[in-house]
Write a protein that holds these residues in place. Structure first.
Motif, PDB file in Angstrom:
ATOM      1  N   VAL A 204       0.841  -1.202   0.000  1.00 11.28           N
ATOM      2  CA  VAL A 204       0.000   0.000   0.000  1.00 11.28           C
ATOM      3  C   VAL A 204       0.877   1.253   0.000  1.00 11.28           C
ATOM      4  CG1 VAL A 204      -1.803   1.275   1.222  1.00 11.28           C
ATOM      5  CG2 VAL A 204      -1.861  -1.223   1.186  1.00 11.28           C
ATOM      6  N   ALA A 205       1.933   1.227   0.806  1.00 10.96           N
ATOM      7  CA  ALA A 205       2.861   2.368   0.837  1.00 10.96           C
ATOM      8  C   ALA A 205       3.507   2.561  -0.527  1.00 10.96           C
ATOM      9  CB  ALA A 205       3.927   2.153   1.908  1.00 10.96           C
ATOM     10  N   ARG A 206       3.939   1.469  -1.155  1.00 18.58           N
ATOM     11  CA  ARG A 206       4.544   1.565  -2.482  1.00 18.58           C
ATOM     12  C   ARG A 206       3.550   2.123  -3.491  1.00 18.58           C
ATOM     13  NH1 ARG A 206       8.388   3.290  -4.565  1.00 18.58           N
ATOM     14  NH2 ARG A 206       9.568   2.194  -2.943  1.00 18.58           N
ATOM     15  N   HIS A 207       2.297   1.677  -3.412  1.00 19.75           N
ATOM     16  CA  HIS A 207       1.269   2.150  -4.345  1.00 19.75           C
ATOM     17  C   HIS A 207       1.069   3.657  -4.212  1.00 19.75           C
ATOM     18  CE1 HIS A 207      -2.460   2.385  -6.632  1.00 19.75           C
ATOM     19  NE2 HIS A 207      -3.007   3.015  -5.594  1.00 19.75           N
ATOM     20  N   GLU A 208       1.022   4.164  -2.974  1.00 23.06           N
ATOM     21  CA  GLU A 208       0.771   5.592  -2.788  1.00 23.06           C
ATOM     22  C   GLU A 208       1.960   6.435  -3.224  1.00 23.06           C
ATOM     23  OE1 GLU A 208      -2.059   6.512  -2.559  1.00 23.06           O
ATOM     24  OE2 GLU A 208      -3.083   4.777  -1.763  1.00 23.06           O
ATOM     25  N   ILE A 209       3.167   5.947  -3.004  1.00 24.15           N
ATOM     26  CA  ILE A 209       4.343   6.665  -3.492  1.00 24.15           C
ATOM     27  C   ILE A 209       4.360   6.668  -5.019  1.00 24.15           C
ATOM     28  CG2 ILE A 209       6.869   6.577  -3.646  1.00 24.15           C
ATOM     29  CD1 ILE A 209       6.853   5.636  -0.715  1.00 24.15           C
ATOM     30  N   ASP A 210       4.047   5.531  -5.611  1.00 23.45           N
ATOM     31  CA  ASP A 210       3.999   5.463  -7.078  1.00 23.45           C
ATOM     32  C   ASP A 210       2.894   6.354  -7.652  1.00 23.45           C
ATOM     33  OD1 ASP A 210       6.142   3.759  -7.123  1.00 23.45           O
ATOM     34  OD2 ASP A 210       4.949   1.929  -7.383  1.00 23.45           O
ATOM     35  N   THR A 211       1.773   6.464  -6.920  1.00 22.33           N
ATOM     36  CA  THR A 211       0.703   7.370  -7.333  1.00 22.33           C
ATOM     37  C   THR A 211       1.205   8.810  -7.344  1.00 22.33           C
ATOM     38  OG1 THR A 211      -1.052   5.917  -6.503  1.00 22.33           O
ATOM     39  CG2 THR A 211      -1.604   8.259  -6.741  1.00 22.33           C
ATOM     40  N   MET A 212       1.971   9.160  -6.329  1.00 24.63           N
ATOM     41  CA  MET A 212       2.565  10.508  -6.259  1.00 24.63           C
ATOM     42  C   MET A 212       3.501  10.745  -7.437  1.00 24.63           C
ATOM     43  SD  MET A 212       5.000  12.133  -3.273  1.00 24.63           S
ATOM     44  CE  MET A 212       6.400  11.089  -3.702  1.00 24.63           C
ATOM     45  N   TYR A 213       4.376   9.782  -7.704  1.00 26.03           N
ATOM     46  CA  TYR A 213       5.311   9.932  -8.821  1.00 26.03           C
ATOM     47  C   TYR A 213       4.573  10.027 -10.154  1.00 26.03           C
ATOM     48  CZ  TYR A 213       9.320   8.803  -5.816  1.00 26.03           C
ATOM     49  OH  TYR A 213      10.293   8.817  -4.857  1.00 26.03           O
ATOM     50  N   ALA A 214       3.514   9.232 -10.314  1.00 24.22           N
ATOM     51  CA  ALA A 214       2.750   9.259 -11.561  1.00 24.22           C
ATOM     52  C   ALA A 214       2.101  10.625 -11.771  1.00 24.22           C
ATOM     53  CB  ALA A 214       1.696   8.157 -11.555  1.00 24.22           C
ATOM     54  N   ALA A 215       1.582  11.209 -10.693  1.00 23.88           N
ATOM     55  CA  ALA A 215       0.961  12.532 -10.796  1.00 23.88           C
ATOM     56  C   ALA A 215       1.998  13.589 -11.152  1.00 23.88           C
ATOM     57  CB  ALA A 215       0.271  12.879  -9.482  1.00 23.88           C
ATOM     58  N   LEU A 216       3.153  13.548 -10.476  1.00 20.59           N
ATOM     59  CA  LEU A 216       4.205  14.517 -10.777  1.00 20.59           C
ATOM     60  C   LEU A 216       4.700  14.355 -12.210  1.00 20.59           C
ATOM     61  CD1 LEU A 216       6.180  14.367  -7.412  1.00 20.59           C
ATOM     62  CD2 LEU A 216       4.907  16.340  -8.292  1.00 20.59           C
ATOM     63  N   ALA A 217       4.841  13.104 -12.645  1.00 20.01           N
ATOM     64  CA  ALA A 217       5.302  12.862 -14.019  1.00 20.01           C
ATOM     65  C   ALA A 217       4.304  13.409 -15.030  1.00 20.01           C
ATOM     66  CB  ALA A 217       5.515  11.364 -14.241  1.00 20.01           C
ATOM     67  N   GLN A 218       3.009  13.197 -14.792  1.00 18.33           N
ATOM     68  CA  GLN A 218       2.010  13.704 -15.728  1.00 18.33           C
ATOM     69  C   GLN A 218       2.022  15.227 -15.745  1.00 18.33           C
ATOM     70  OE1 GLN A 218      -1.839  11.835 -15.511  1.00 18.33           O
ATOM     71  NE2 GLN A 218      -2.854  13.562 -16.473  1.00 18.33           N
ATOM     72  N   GLY A 219       2.126  15.842 -14.566  1.00 15.23           N
ATOM     73  CA  GLY A 219       2.198  17.295 -14.511  1.00 15.23           C
ATOM     74  C   GLY A 219       3.420  17.823 -15.246  1.00 15.23           C
ATOM     75  N   ILE A 220       4.565  17.181 -15.036  1.00 13.23           N
ATOM     76  CA  ILE A 220       5.806  17.606 -15.679  1.00 13.23           C
ATOM     77  C   ILE A 220       5.740  17.402 -17.192  1.00 13.23           C
ATOM     78  CG2 ILE A 220       8.236  16.924 -15.931  1.00 13.23           C
ATOM     79  CD1 ILE A 220       8.165  16.568 -12.793  1.00 13.23           C
ATOM     80  N   PHE A 221       5.187  16.286 -17.619  1.00 13.25           N
ATOM     81  CA  PHE A 221       4.997  16.030 -19.058  1.00 13.25           C
ATOM     82  C   PHE A 221       4.170  17.155 -19.682  1.00 13.25           C
ATOM     83  CE2 PHE A 221       2.534  14.318 -22.584  1.00 13.25           C
ATOM     84  CZ  PHE A 221       3.483  13.640 -23.336  1.00 13.25           C
ATOM     85  N   ASN A 222       3.084  17.521 -19.014  1.00 12.56           N
ATOM     86  CA  ASN A 222       2.208  18.563 -19.541  1.00 12.56           C
ATOM     87  C   ASN A 222       2.905  19.923 -19.569  1.00 12.56           C
ATOM     88  OD1 ASN A 222       0.163  16.715 -19.911  1.00 12.56           O
ATOM     89  ND2 ASN A 222      -0.838  17.164 -17.964  1.00 12.56           N
ATOM     90  N   ILE A 223       3.687  20.212 -18.540  1.00 18.53           N
ATOM     91  CA  ILE A 223       4.437  21.477 -18.506  1.00 18.53           C
ATOM     92  C   ILE A 223       5.433  21.520 -19.658  1.00 18.53           C
ATOM     93  CG2 ILE A 223       6.158  22.800 -17.213  1.00 18.53           C
ATOM     94  CD1 ILE A 223       4.743  21.727 -14.643  1.00 18.53           C
ATOM     95  N   GLN A 224       6.139  20.397 -19.872  1.00 19.76           N
ATOM     96  CA  GLN A 224       7.140  20.379 -20.934  1.00 19.76           C
ATOM     97  C   GLN A 224       6.513  20.604 -22.300  1.00 19.76           C
ATOM     98  OE1 GLN A 224      10.715  19.923 -20.361  1.00 19.76           O
ATOM     99  NE2 GLN A 224      10.474  20.962 -22.316  1.00 19.76           N
ATOM    100  N   TYR A 225       5.349  20.002 -22.511  1.00 22.06           N
ATOM    101  CA  TYR A 225       4.733  20.109 -23.832  1.00 22.06           C
ATOM    102  C   TYR A 225       3.851  21.346 -24.001  1.00 22.06           C
ATOM    103  CZ  TYR A 225       6.535  16.062 -26.146  1.00 22.06           C
ATOM    104  OH  TYR A 225       7.392  15.199 -26.791  1.00 22.06           O
ATOM    105  N   SER A 226       3.532  22.038 -22.918  1.00 30.26           N
ATOM    106  CA  SER A 226       2.732  23.254 -23.067  1.00 30.26           C
ATOM    107  C   SER A 226       3.592  24.513 -23.018  1.00 30.26           C
ATOM    108  CB  SER A 226       1.638  23.330 -21.996  1.00 30.26           C
ATOM    109  OG  SER A 226       2.192  23.188 -20.700  1.00 30.26           O
ATOM    110  N   PHE A 227       4.649  24.507 -22.173  1.00 29.51           N
ATOM    111  CA  PHE A 227       5.500  25.692 -22.053  1.00 29.51           C
ATOM    112  C   PHE A 227       6.905  25.467 -22.610  1.00 29.51           C
ATOM    113  CE2 PHE A 227       2.402  25.997 -18.559  1.00 29.51           C
ATOM    114  CZ  PHE A 227       1.795  27.191 -18.917  1.00 29.51           C
ATOM    115  N   ASP A 228       7.322  24.208 -22.712  1.00 34.22           N
ATOM    116  CA  ASP A 228       8.613  23.851 -23.295  1.00 34.22           C
ATOM    117  C   ASP A 228       9.797  24.599 -22.675  1.00 34.22           C
ATOM    118  OD1 ASP A 228      10.362  22.483 -24.901  1.00 34.22           O
ATOM    119  OD2 ASP A 228      10.077  23.779 -26.648  1.00 34.22           O
ATOM    120  N   PRO A 229       9.940  24.574 -21.334  1.00 29.02           N
ATOM    121  CA  PRO A 229      11.088  25.231 -20.721  1.00 29.02           C
ATOM    122  C   PRO A 229      12.370  24.424 -20.935  1.00 29.02           C
ATOM    123  CG  PRO A 229       9.842  24.058 -19.058  1.00 29.02           C
ATOM    124  CD  PRO A 229       9.064  23.934 -20.343  1.00 29.02           C
ATOM    125  N   GLU A 230      13.509  25.098 -20.833  1.00 29.39           N
ATOM    126  CA  GLU A 230      14.789  24.410 -20.960  1.00 29.39           C
ATOM    127  C   GLU A 230      15.024  23.450 -19.804  1.00 29.39           C
ATOM    128  OE1 GLU A 230      18.205  27.023 -21.916  1.00 29.39           O
ATOM    129  OE2 GLU A 230      16.676  28.540 -22.317  1.00 29.39           O
TER     130      GLU A 230
END
Length: 292
Positions: A204-230
């Motif tokens: 359960v702990a692993r699942h919640e940490i992975d959920t956090m990483y998945a959310a951050l990854a999706q947010g970062i993916f969207n930032i990269q493709y919408s604002f394209d920062p260096e």
């Protein structure tokens, strides 16, 4: 440049320092007052002491809230209600008898990283502050992108899948909350304890940490493709965890396997400055304010 007085307003403490020769000196903290009158008196007293110790030419301030630099008003809300919705910049300028600049604290941290920290040399970057929620800032051409309504960089509001926002899904405190709900546990738990449980086989702990990483990854993916920062720089307490970037990278790999057309990968870095970031960024903002 000539010395500056610096102030970092926080909900628990207010930090003061003098910026001289690109170094913070006379750095100390005072408990945040509970009233506006005590707050204004404290800041005036501290600035007078700075004046007596160094020939400061102005005061740069880092503050919570949505700082409207056109009006000198701190809009929005924060843990310090009395700093909002009045012409605070004009009042402090009159009290200090010096030029005053004010910028949002996350924006200040981003300016510090862009100037001499992890983002040095980049003309554009996104900065994520991962704490109780997710805050952040955007920098283009070495300048903060405030947005039309002062919401530039408020990544925490973005939706992740259909289950919640980046702030709700992408932070350690919320991962702990989900874990305790799932396991019917109560009491105080730290992020370190949650990671230890995951490392020792708690699914359960692993699942919640992975959920956090998945959310951050999706947010970062969207930032990269919408604002394209260096660069995308990660700050906040969790940035000290050596597994943060590898965990996000694993989750990003899964996204790129799903979105075959996507080939642009973000450059992820953890912040260089921690406790000093807001003060350092307030100095950068003051320097920029002289040309606004």
């Amino acid at each position: 440049m000539a010395p500056l007085g610096l102030i970092d307003i926080g909900g628990t403490t207010i930090k003061f320092a003098v910026w001289q020769d690109s170094t913070l000196t006379r750095h100390h903290a005072v408990t945040t007052p509970t009233t506006k009158a005590a707050f204004m008196d404290l800041l005036q007293r501290e600035v007078e002491q700075m004046k007596a110790q160094a020939a400061i030419v102005g005061v740069g301030i880092s503050s919570p809230g949505a700082v409207n630099q056109a009006t000198g008003v701190i809009e929005g809300a924060s843990a310090i209600p009395y700093i909002h919705n009045f012409p605070i910049q004009a009042e402090l300028t009159a009290r200090f008898k010096l030029p005053v600049s004010i910028e949002n604290d996350a924006n200040c941290a981003a300016l510090a990283e862009a100037s001499t920290g992890a983002g040095q040399g980049a003309t554009s970057l996104a900065f994520l502050v991962i704490g109780t929620g997710v805050g952040g800032a955007l920098i283009f051409n070495q300048q903060i992108w405030h947005g039309a309504h002062l919401f530039g960089g408020e990544f925490g509001y973005t939706k992740i899948n259909t289950t919640g926002t980046l702030s709700e899904l992408g932070t350690v405190p919320n991962a702990i909350h989900r874990y305790q709900q799932a396991t019917n546990q109560t009491g105080k738990m730290t992020g370190q304890q949650l990671y230890q449980l995951a490392d020792t086989g708690d699914g359960v702990a692993r699942h919640e940490i992975d959920t956090m990483y998945a959310a951050l990854a999706q947010g970062i993916f969207n930032i990269q493709y919408s604002f394209d920062p260096e660069k995308i720089i990660l700050g906040g307490g969790v940035s000290n965890n050596s597994d943060l970037i590898p965990g996000i990278q694993r989750a990003l790999t899964a996204i790129y396997q799903q979105v075959k057309i996507a080939t642009l990968k973000p450059t992820l870095l953890t912040c260089q400055y921690t406790d000093e970031a807001n003060l350092r960024g307030a100095a950068v903002d003051f320097e920029q304010s002289q040309n606004r």
